[in-house]
Every structure is written in structure tokens, then in C-alpha cells.
Scaffold this motif. Structure first.
Motif: not given
Length: 139
Positions: A70-85, A88-98
Motif C-alpha cells: 500500500s502507500c505507506h510502511h511503518s516501523a515500530v518496536g522492531g516490526y514492520g506494520v504495513h497499511g492502515h492497521v 489495537e492490533i499494533i498494541d497486540r503485536l507489541l505486547a505479544r512480540r511474536p
């Protein structure tokens, strides 16, 4: 002692992203990326926007599957987050650290954050990484 317990309880209930910076690499001509950054700021994230005319190349280098670009790519906490996520789902990613490279919401779903006044229906967010692509969230 009571003061110490109050301070400790504040830290225990702080969101997983409280100390995380999220960098959004966006196509400079895209307006929805700015709106998405404002959405994340409203949800407690410390957001930095970086104009990047090569977002697809950056995302592909980070491992985002071609069908999820999509039109943007994000980086947070060592993860990539792509699109309009959703936040609360980003929160879950950072809490669980899969053990994944990141998560992606493919395309530009009209019911995703900042594409519609409010979310309706479901959004399928996928994880991606060396082990492949898998469903991360379907809500």
C-alpha cells in the motif's frame, strides 16, 4: 508506601506502545498517510512521518508480501506494520512480540482506520516473515 503502589500500578496498566516510536514512511503525495498518522497519535503513539518515494521497495525489502503493498510502511518496536492497521492490533503485536517480521493489512480497505468515519465489518491482518504469511487477526 501507598504512593509507590500507585506509581507501580500506573506502569502496570500503561499500553505496550507507551515508549515506542512509530516511523511512517509514506509516499509524499498521499493524504491518507497523514490522516493515519493522526489516528495513531490520537491512540497514544509517538509518530514520525518520513517522506519516501520508494515505499514499495522499502516494504518489499522488509519482507511485506507483494499482494499486501500500500502507500505507506511503518516501523515500530522492531516490526514492520504495513497499511492502515488498527491501533489495537499494533498494541497486540507489541505486547505479544511474536517471532514475525511484521504485520500487514493488504490494500486500502474502506473500513480501515481513517479510511471511514468508523470501522465496520472485519479486517484481516496478516503476519509475515521468514516462516511465511499467516493470519494474525480477523476482527
Amino acid at each position: 508506601m501507598k504512593h509507590l503502589l500507585v506509581v507501580a500500578s500506573l506502569f502496570a496498566t500503561a499500553p505496550a506502545h507507551a515508549t515506542e516510536l512509530i516511523k511512517i514512511y509514506r509516499d509524499p503525495s498521499c493524504g491518507c498517510c497523514t490522516s493515519y498518522a493522526e489516528y495513531l497519535t490520537d491512540h497514544g503513539y509517538d509518530v514520525t512521518i518520513i517522506d519516501d518515494e520508494n515505499v514499495p521497495e522499502r516494504a518489499e525489502a522488509a519482507g511485506v508480501p507483494e499482494g499486501g503493498l500500500s502507500c505507506h510502511h511503518s516501523a515500530v518496536g522492531g516490526y514492520g506494520v504495513h497499511g492502515h492497521v488498527p491501533a489495537e492490533i499494533i498494541d497486540r503485536l507489541l505486547a505479544r512480540r511474536p517471532d514475525v517480521a511484521g504485520i500487514v493489512l493488504p490494500g486500502m480497505p474502506e473500513n480501515s482506520p481513517d479510511m471511514a468515519p468508523e470501522k465496520y465489518g472485519t479486517l484481516k491482518v496478516f503476519s509475515y516473515g521468514p516462516k511465511g504469511v499467516a493470519l494474525f487477526s480477523d476482527e
